[in-house]
Design an enzyme around this catalytic site. Structure first.
Site, PDB file in Angstrom:
ATOM      1  N   ASP A  99       0.778  -0.921   0.207  1.00  0.00           N
ATOM      2  CA  ASP A  99      -0.324   0.217  -0.331  1.00  0.00           C
ATOM      3  C   ASP A  99       0.925   1.390   0.743  1.00  0.00           C
ATOM      4  OD1 ASP A  99      -2.572   1.430   0.402  1.00  0.00           O
ATOM      5  OD2 ASP A  99      -1.346   1.924   2.138  1.00  0.00           O
ATOM      6  N   TYR A 121       2.300   9.835  -0.034  1.00  0.00           N
ATOM      7  CA  TYR A 121       3.649   9.823   1.203  1.00  0.00           C
ATOM      8  C   TYR A 121       4.903   9.862   0.063  1.00  0.00           C
ATOM      9  CZ  TYR A 121      -0.122   6.745   2.656  1.00  0.00           C
ATOM     10  OH  TYR A 121      -1.012   6.047   3.447  1.00  0.00           O
ATOM     11  N   GLN A 164     -10.573   2.169   3.486  1.00  0.00           N
ATOM     12  CA  GLN A 164      -9.536   1.072   4.194  1.00  0.00           C
ATOM     13  C   GLN A 164      -9.965   2.364   5.765  1.00  0.00           C
ATOM     14  OE1 GLN A 164      -4.375   2.499   3.506  1.00  0.00           O
ATOM     15  NE2 GLN A 164      -5.215   1.441   2.377  1.00  0.00           N
ATOM     16  N   PRO A 205      -3.014  -1.064  12.686  1.00  0.00           N
ATOM     17  CA  PRO A 205      -3.231  -2.028  13.336  1.00  0.00           C
ATOM     18  C   PRO A 205      -2.287  -2.214  14.472  1.00  0.00           C
ATOM     19  CG  PRO A 205      -2.338  -2.841  11.505  1.00  0.00           C
ATOM     20  CD  PRO A 205      -2.238  -1.724  11.090  1.00  0.00           C
ATOM     21  N   ALA A 236      -1.844   0.662  16.149  1.00  0.00           N
ATOM     22  CA  ALA A 236      -1.054   1.782  17.077  1.00  0.00           C
ATOM     23  C   ALA A 236      -0.002   2.503  16.282  1.00  0.00           C
ATOM     24  CB  ALA A 236      -1.805   2.013  18.299  1.00  0.00           C
ATOM     25  N   LYS A 251       7.133  -0.863  22.863  1.00  0.00           N
ATOM     26  CA  LYS A 251       8.069  -0.939  23.150  1.00  0.00           C
ATOM     27  C   LYS A 251       7.934   0.230  23.533  1.00  0.00           C
ATOM     28  CE  LYS A 251       9.319   0.875  18.548  1.00  0.00           C
ATOM     29  NZ  LYS A 251       9.969   0.376  17.033  1.00  0.00           N
ATOM     30  N   ARG A 264       9.810   5.737  16.019  1.00  0.00           N
ATOM     31  CA  ARG A 264       8.169   6.502  15.019  1.00  0.00           C
ATOM     32  C   ARG A 264       8.621   7.926  16.307  1.00  0.00           C
ATOM     33  NH1 ARG A 264       3.425   5.693  11.777  1.00  0.00           N
ATOM     34  NH2 ARG A 264       4.602   4.034  10.837  1.00  0.00           N
ATOM     35  N   GLY A 284       3.324  -0.532   8.696  1.00  0.00           N
ATOM     36  CA  GLY A 284       4.301   0.370   8.681  1.00  0.00           C
ATOM     37  C   GLY A 284       5.671  -0.978   9.341  1.00  0.00           C
ATOM     38  N   ASN A 287       6.108  -9.493  13.034  1.00  0.00           N
ATOM     39  CA  ASN A 287       4.701  -9.500  12.740  1.00  0.00           C
ATOM     40  C   ASN A 287       3.642 -10.510  11.394  1.00  0.00           C
ATOM     41  OD1 ASN A 287       5.281  -6.815  14.037  1.00  0.00           O
ATOM     42  ND2 ASN A 287       5.308  -5.878  12.754  1.00  0.00           N
TER      43      ASN A 287
HETATM   44  N1  LIG Z   1      -5.492   5.638   4.332  1.00  0.00           N
HETATM   45  C1  LIG Z   1      -4.973   6.112   4.999  1.00  0.00           C
HETATM   46  O1  LIG Z   1      -5.250   7.262   5.961  1.00  0.00           O
HETATM   47  C2  LIG Z   1      -4.052   5.882   5.903  1.00  0.00           C
HETATM   48  C3  LIG Z   1      -3.663   6.173   7.038  1.00  0.00           C
HETATM   49  C4  LIG Z   1      -2.076   6.177   7.969  1.00  0.00           C
HETATM   50  C5  LIG Z   1      -1.835   5.090   7.336  1.00  0.00           C
HETATM   51  N2  LIG Z   1      -2.599   4.410   5.785  1.00  0.00           N
HETATM   52  C6  LIG Z   1      -1.697   2.909   5.452  1.00  0.00           C
HETATM   53  O2  LIG Z   1      -1.395   1.745   6.904  1.00  0.00           O
HETATM   54  C7  LIG Z   1       0.003   1.012   6.451  1.00  0.00           C
HETATM   55  C8  LIG Z   1       0.262   1.107   8.100  1.00  0.00           C
HETATM   56  O3  LIG Z   1       0.427   2.957   8.818  1.00  0.00           O
HETATM   57  P1  LIG Z   1       1.217   2.462  10.249  1.00  0.00           P
HETATM   58  O4  LIG Z   1       2.220   2.267   9.815  1.00  0.00           O
HETATM   59  O5  LIG Z   1       0.902   3.774  11.197  1.00  0.00           O
HETATM   60  O6  LIG Z   1       1.139   1.189  10.975  1.00  0.00           O
HETATM   61  P2  LIG Z   1       1.625   0.199  12.258  1.00  0.00           P
HETATM   62  O7  LIG Z   1       1.616  -0.989  11.877  1.00  0.00           O
HETATM   63  O8  LIG Z   1       0.261   1.104  13.113  1.00  0.00           O
HETATM   64  O9  LIG Z   1       2.619   1.028  12.968  1.00  0.00           O
HETATM   65  C9  LIG Z   1       4.002   0.436  12.380  1.00  0.00           C
HETATM   66  C10 LIG Z   1       5.184   1.303  13.049  1.00  0.00           C
HETATM   67  O10 LIG Z   1       5.175   0.419  14.211  1.00  0.00           O
HETATM   68  C11 LIG Z   1       6.900   0.230  14.516  1.00  0.00           C
HETATM   69  N3  LIG Z   1       7.126  -0.795  14.679  1.00  0.00           N
HETATM   70  C12 LIG Z   1       6.323  -2.000  13.919  1.00  0.00           C
HETATM   71  N4  LIG Z   1       5.930  -3.947  13.619  1.00  0.00           N
HETATM   72  C13 LIG Z   1       7.179  -3.180  15.009  1.00  0.00           C
HETATM   73  C14 LIG Z   1       7.524  -4.144  15.745  1.00  0.00           C
HETATM   74  N5  LIG Z   1       7.223  -6.051  15.540  1.00  0.00           N
HETATM   75  N6  LIG Z   1       8.788  -4.242  16.921  1.00  0.00           N
HETATM   76  C15 LIG Z   1       8.463  -3.005  17.098  1.00  0.00           C
HETATM   77  N7  LIG Z   1       7.485  -1.913  16.320  1.00  0.00           N
HETATM   78  C16 LIG Z   1       7.377  -2.251  14.697  1.00  0.00           C
HETATM   79  C17 LIG Z   1       7.062   0.284  13.614  1.00  0.00           C
HETATM   80  O11 LIG Z   1       7.878   2.133  13.977  1.00  0.00           O
HETATM   81  P3  LIG Z   1       9.248   2.192  13.855  1.00  0.00           P
HETATM   82  O12 LIG Z   1      10.337   1.657  14.298  1.00  0.00           O
HETATM   83  O13 LIG Z   1      10.355   3.765  13.441  1.00  0.00           O
HETATM   84  O14 LIG Z   1       9.169   3.160  15.991  1.00  0.00           O
HETATM   85  C18 LIG Z   1       6.616   1.263  12.316  1.00  0.00           C
HETATM   86  O15 LIG Z   1       6.943   2.295  10.932  1.00  0.00           O
HETATM   87  C19 LIG Z   1       0.854   2.876   5.894  1.00  0.00           C
HETATM   88  O16 LIG Z   1       2.407   2.407   6.370  1.00  0.00           O
HETATM   89  C20 LIG Z   1       0.032   2.817   4.795  1.00  0.00           C
HETATM   90  O17 LIG Z   1       0.438   2.584   4.308  1.00  0.00           O
HETATM   91  C21 LIG Z   1      -3.051   4.406   5.492  1.00  0.00           C
END
Ligand SMILES: NC(=O)c1ccc[n+]([C@@H]2O[C@H](COP(=O)([O-])OP(=O)(O)OC[C@H]3O[C@@H](n4cnc5c(N)ncnc54)[C@H](OP(=O)(O)O)[C@@H]3O)[C@@H](O)[C@H]2O)c1
Length: 323
Positions: free
Chosen positions: A49, A54, A175, A206, A208, A215, A227, A283, A293
């Site tokens: 995605d 972005y 989404q 998912p 947050a 972490k 982040r 992400g 994950n």
């Molecule tokens: N449609 C919309 O309006 C919208 C809005 C937001 C996002 N999105 C989509 O959804 C995707 C995911 O969003 P998100 O990045 O907020 O999702 P998320 O999965 O909730 O958060 C991802 C962040 O969490 C940390 N992380 C993930 N797995 C980890 C693990 N196992 N251990 C430790 N830290 C971990 C990483 O950040 P750090 O390592 O940097 O701390 C990672 O970048 C985006 O990339 C985008 O494609 C869409």
């Protein structure tokens, strides 16, 4: 990896998808971004995605996936947010949709977009204009399917009604944000409305934004290289970093440990318990996060575990940070 149909369509997407917001093309170094995408693909993730909003993400995602057969992955991008100062450089008018589709195709380096998503609802454009423009792009083969993001149940129901009436190809996805703290799609009828209209949910954030990985610990400060530690990327996650939320994650992590899982695996399995959630888009800023994950797809949650989760979550309220 496991795969689910995206709504009523025949398209199958991996239960875990990989996104690129605040990471690829921006905060994450390009070689790390590419390594993450390669590892995701190797582990069976087929849903990628991105968005025209972005930063440089479309280029990084598109150029990395080019190494694989085009039929082996599902490339999703979006439009809506401003691309310039002009009054027509935003939204969901026919003009902007056609122009941005061309621009995304160039940045992604591909002939077609698998899933083209309206990033938000546009109050200034009649829905039928938007739906007809998407239908035309589908007929031209520039996009294969169309979806939306963060539309309300009423907006989705109206679009589905107009689509049927005008015989447009149906929207297949929505989404929204969905995680243990952000549950408006349960309360505001988005899940039922999408399901009733053959629309699958691809849920974002998912974890947050990392808070549901454990972490961030109460009273321990912000970990480096996260982040939340980066002033360019912490503008949304900051709203989660409350003492009551972090205390809650400690309890959730202990419950996950009883299941032999990490908190991130538990949090992902929790959103995937909903049958109409086709994919949870994570992400990731490093390869190890993806490796951890993806194991969520094998975690089954019993009714007892779900009830204990509700009890823990009931200690936290007042959430509405990102919409
Ligand atoms: N449609 C919309 O309006 C919208 C809005 C937001 C996002 N999105 C989509 O959804 C995707 C995911 O969003 P998100 O990045 O907020 O999702 P998320 O999965 O909730 O958060 C991802 C962040 O969490 C940390 N992380 C993930 N797995 C980890 C693990 N196992 N251990 C430790 N830290 C971990 C990483 O950040 P750090 O390592 O940097 O701390 C990672 O970048 C985006 O990339 C985008 O494609 C869409």
């Amino acid at each position: 990896m496991k795969y689910r149909r995206l709504g009523r369509s025949g398209l199958k997407v991996s239960e875990i998808g990989l996104g690129s917001w605040l990471t690829y093309g921006s905060a994450t170094a390009e070689d790390t971004a590419k390594a993450c995408i390669h590892q995701a693909f190797k582990l069976g993730i087929n849903f990628f995605d991105t968005s025209n909003s972005y930063a440089g993400a479309e280029q990084v995602v598109g150029s990395t996936l080019k190494e694989y057969p085009r039929s082996s992955y599902v490339l999703a991008t979006k439009l809506f947010f401003p691309q310039g100062e002009g009054v027509n450089e935003r939204g969901l008018s026919r003009k902007h949709i056609v122009e941005q589709c061309e621009a995304s195709l160039k940045r992604l380096g591909t002939d077609y977009i698998d899933l083209y998503q309206c990033h938000r609802f546009d109050q200034d454009t009649p829905i039928d204009e938007t739906l007809r423009a998407l239908d035309d792009l589908t007929a031209q083969g520039k996009i294969l399917y169309a979806g939306v993001s963060e539309w309300t149940a009423a907006q989705i129901a109206e679009a589905a009604h107009i689509g049927k009436d005008q015989r447009f190809r149906p929207l297949i996805s929505n989404q929204p944000i969905y995680n243990m703290f952000e549950r408006y799609i349960e309360k505001e009828d988005v899940i039922r409305t999408t399901e009733a209209n053959g629309i699958g949910l691809i849920v974002f954030s998912p974890l947050a934004q990392g808070v549901l990985t454990g972490k961030y610990k109460p009273g321990q400060g912000i970990p480096q290289d996260s982040r939340a530690a980066n002033d360019q990327t912490n503008w949304v996650i900051n709203s989660y970093l409350r003492e009551d939320v972090l205390a809650c994650t400690v309890k959730l992590e202990a419950l996950a440990a009883e299941l032999g899982a990490t908190l991130s695996q538990f949090a992902l399995a929790w959103v995937l318990r909903q049958p109409n959630v086709s994919s949870a888009i994570i992400g990731s800023s490093r390869v190890s996060q993806i490796e951890e994950n993806v194991k969520a797809v094998d975690l089954e949650l019993t009714a007892d575990v779900l009830a204990r989760t509700e009890e823990i979550l009931s200690e936290v309220s007042g959430f509405a940070p990102l919409r």
